[in-house]
Enzyme design. Structure first.
Site, short mmCIF file in Angstrom:
data_model
loop_
_atom_site.label_atom_id
_atom_site.label_comp_id
_atom_site.label_asym_id
_atom_site.label_seq_id
_atom_site.Cartn_x
_atom_site.Cartn_y
_atom_site.Cartn_z
N LYS A 285 -5.27 18.31 -2.40
CA LYS A 285 -6.00 17.90 -0.97
C LYS A 285 -6.45 18.76 -0.11
O LYS A 285 -5.23 19.92 -0.04
CB LYS A 285 -5.67 16.71 -1.03
CG LYS A 285 -6.23 15.57 0.33
CD LYS A 285 -5.20 14.35 0.69
CE LYS A 285 -6.40 13.89 1.42
NZ LYS A 285 -6.24 12.74 1.61
N GLU A 371 -4.82 -4.69 1.14
CA GLU A 371 -4.36 -5.36 2.75
C GLU A 371 -4.55 -7.11 2.34
O GLU A 371 -3.62 -7.58 3.11
CB GLU A 371 -6.05 -5.66 3.07
CG GLU A 371 -6.40 -4.38 4.13
CD GLU A 371 -6.87 -2.91 3.06
OE1 GLU A 371 -6.46 -1.84 3.18
OE2 GLU A 371 -6.89 -3.15 1.75
N ARG A 399 -10.99 -7.79 4.66
CA ARG A 399 -10.65 -7.12 2.93
C ARG A 399 -9.82 -8.28 2.69
O ARG A 399 -9.33 -8.64 1.67
CB ARG A 399 -10.01 -6.09 2.47
CG ARG A 399 -10.98 -4.82 2.11
CD ARG A 399 -10.62 -3.68 2.14
NE ARG A 399 -9.66 -3.19 1.04
CZ ARG A 399 -10.83 -2.35 -0.24
NH1 ARG A 399 -12.26 -2.43 0.41
NH2 ARG A 399 -9.79 -2.25 -1.30
#
Length: 644
Positions: A285, A371, A399
């Site tokens: 990253k 979630e 969600r």
């Protein structure tokens, strides 16, 4: 002011067709220029940086090997897709990212044929890719689906649900796992890279197919043993046994920044006759930009920054953010109550719970991008006597709606929902707007729903939630800084279902009453000032609760005012709908009473500054005033006539 980057190769690439005309020997230079262009663009606009920098070489390789857009490329968590946008005809607009009328910060179907599927929430790519692949298979048309999943998205169960059904796609589905945090793979070395090229090669696959045919002639127990030997031999070398069990042919891990490794593996997989394939790619990253490599979390999403120094533009000073107020308030509560726990779904910094984690690591739980699990996990904690705070952005709590209903509300468990990013969120646009939480929570029996009008109210609501053990309770607050009110030294425990009069008296007869829920209170007070200047006496109530409603306060205001205006930063079905239902059920509406509801419009609003978004939504002071005047059947020029 820095000079525009010099990008002679990239200047010749307007679409992937142009890219595919380049010799392989020039791809390294192209990737370097693409990375430079992305850094310069995001430096001028702000946005997501680290993830896109990590997939530059992968983006180049995919578009070089596959026939996009006929081969469908689906990005998971679309903020990885900035390099993809530059290579697919949108470079001339890349410096409009996340601005009003500009490019979306995520993939968007309406924006380009190279974005076959919109993605701003995570872990959707494999399911969507499977849909594309099976549709092509059923129609007998060529074309593969390539799903690039990463940046934590593999922590969500939906990815594995899709993989469990992926065999239906045959060899038309290719999943590329962009592993940018070393969460699965061991360090990449020469041996693993060599093995990846070997097992994806046509020669190896041909030999493997021949071995399968031979094995079919063996007795059943020996067939099983032969299959397991193949899987475990490659699993020991490369760690792909899990994916093999889910029906994928596993290749990897390989270095996602080495085009000499990526190109032959992607070519082999493209031409393979095997079923669905998963390529495990290791990336860094922030690759290629020093500040982002050194602080991947800090440079995941950035403000405008100086490309040379990496220094991000500092936001103007002012009141603390709502997120920080929540975090400090929860810390204070947890210091006094060791049953308080905090749960986040891969957003410890975004929700402010990184501070809680530092102080109480044993009571902090980051469950990853999951979630649904977060909510039911919180329900289990609550059922066993703990006091869990589940801190999730409004847009992401959607969600887990079934878990909120089935596992929390039906069982009346005291889970505390801290709902960040409520209302409109500016540059992140429709996919991240917190538009629906009041609507979908206030319909549930047993649920208490609060909305903070300012940062002081948020302190009171955190305390109220901590002390409330009678069932589930939620409180919402927006992105950004507070209003600058003084924070209370000692929080109050609010009476459940009771609002407060901020201006006027519910017993005093006035012309207009504005019932506000959430941070539109400041605009409601501005509107009241403007209405008073026009000679229209105006009361303002901060309702605090969408559920339970302060029915007594609403009755009194309806009995003593001619116009009732509800104002909220949520969709239809929230405060306004509940007030109308109360008035209808109890016969409170008579010929002289006018009720109007102001809420978010029935559309998905595009990105812009929050103030412009709220202006477009009709939720700023001028629109509140216009609504009152319209209800009174006159405009600002006709006030005297109406008063007469």
């Amino acid at each position: 002011m820095t000079k525009a980057p010099v990008t002679p190769l990239l200047d010749r690439v307007h679409t992937p067709d142009d890219l595919r005309k380049l010799p392989k020997s020039e791809l390294r230079q192209l990737a370097d220029e693409l990375r430079t262009e992305m850094i310069d663009a995001v430096g001028s606009t702000g946005g997501h940086l680290g993830s896109g920098l990590g997939v530059v070489e992968l983006t180049v390789a995919i578009h070089y090997i596959f026939n996009t857009p006929d081969d469908r490329l689906i990005w998971d968590v679309g903020h990885q897709a900035y390099p993809h946008k530059i290579l697919t005809g949108r470079r001339d607009r890349i410096r409009t990212l996340r601005q009003g009328g500009g490019l979306s910060g995520f993939t968007k179907r309406a924006e380009s044929e190279y974005d076959p599927f919109g993605a701003a929430h995570s872990s959707t790519s494999i399911s969507a890719g499977l849909g594309f692949a099976v549709a092509n298979k059923l129609a007998g048309t060529p074309g593969k689906a390539i799903a690039v999943i990463g940046d934590g998205a593999m922590s969500a169960g939906m990815a594995y649900e899709a993989m469990n059904n992926a065999e239906q796609a045959g060899n038309r589905l290719i999943v590329i796992l962009n592993d940018n945090d070393m969460s699965i793979a061991p360090p990449v070395g020469g041996l693993s890279s060599y093995l990846a090229r070997l097992v994806s090669s046509g020669r190896f696959l041909g030999l493997r197919d021949l071995a399968k045919k031979f094995a079919k002639r063996l007795p059943a127990p020996l067939q099983v043993a032969a299959r397991k030997t193949d899987e475990y031999a490659r699993g020991m070398a490369m760690g792909g046994t899990l994916f093999e069990e889910l029906g994928f042919y596993y290749v990897g891990p390989i270095d996602g920044h080495d085009l000499d490794q990526l190109i032959p593996v992607l070519e082999n997989v493209r031409d393979a006759a095997e079923g669905p394939c998963l390529i495990h790619v290791i990336t860094q990253k922030g690759k290629g930009y020093g500040p982002a490599e050194e602080a991947a979390d800090k440079y995941h999403g950035v403000q405008k920054f100086d490309v040379i120094t990496g220094e991000q533009k500092k936001s103007a000073g002012g009141p603390p953010s709502y997120t920080n107020v929540f975090a400090k308030s929860l810390l204070s509560e947890a210091e006094q109550d060791n049953t308080i726990c905090a749960i986040t779904a891969a957003m410890p910094t975004g929700t402010g719970l990184d501070k809680f984690a530092a102080a109480f690591p044993e009571r902090h739980f980051d469950v990853g991008i999951a979630e649904q699990h977060a909510v039911t996990f919180a329900a289990g904690l609550a059922a066993q006597g703990m006091r869990p705070f589940c801190a999730i952005y409004s847009t992401f709590l959607q969600r887990a709606f079934d878990q909120v209903v089935h596992d929390v509300a039906i069982q009346n468990l005291p889970v505390r929902f801290a709902i960040d990013r409520a209302g409109l969120v500016g540059a992140d646009g429709a996919t991240h707007a917190g538009s629906f939480d009041v609507t979908y929570l206030a319909t549930l029996p047993n649920m208490v729903v609060m909305a903070a009008a300012d940062e002081a109210e948020l302190v009171h609501m955190v305390h109220t939630a901590a002390k409330y053990d009678s069932g589930p309770i939620a409180f919402r607050y927006p992105r950004g800084n507070g209003t600058g009110v003084e924070l209370p030294e000692t929080p109050q425990q609010l009476e459940i279902g009771k609002g407060r009069m901020v201006r006027g008296d519910e017993k005093q007869g006035r012309k207009v009453a504005i019932l506000s829920l959430g941070t539109r209170l400041a605009e409601s007070l501005k509107a009241a000032d403007q209405l008073e200047a026009k000679g229209l006496s105006t009361s303002v109530a901060d309702m605090r609760f969408a559920k339970p409603l302060d029915s007594a306060l609403i009755r009194k205001l309806m009995a003593t005012h001619e116009v009732i205006i509800t104002v909220e930063e949520g969709s239809i079905g929230g405060l306004g709908a509940h007030v109308l239902t109360l008035a209808s059920d109890e016969g409170l509406i008579d010929a002289g009473l006018k009720i109007r509801t102001l809420r978010l419009p029935d559309l998905f609003q595009d990105q812009d500054t929050p103030d412009k978004q709220y202006d477009e939504a009709g939720l700023n002071a001028p629109q509140i005033v216009d609504t009152v005047l319209s209800a009174l059947r006159h405009n600002s020029a006709g006030v005297e006539e109406a008063r007469a």
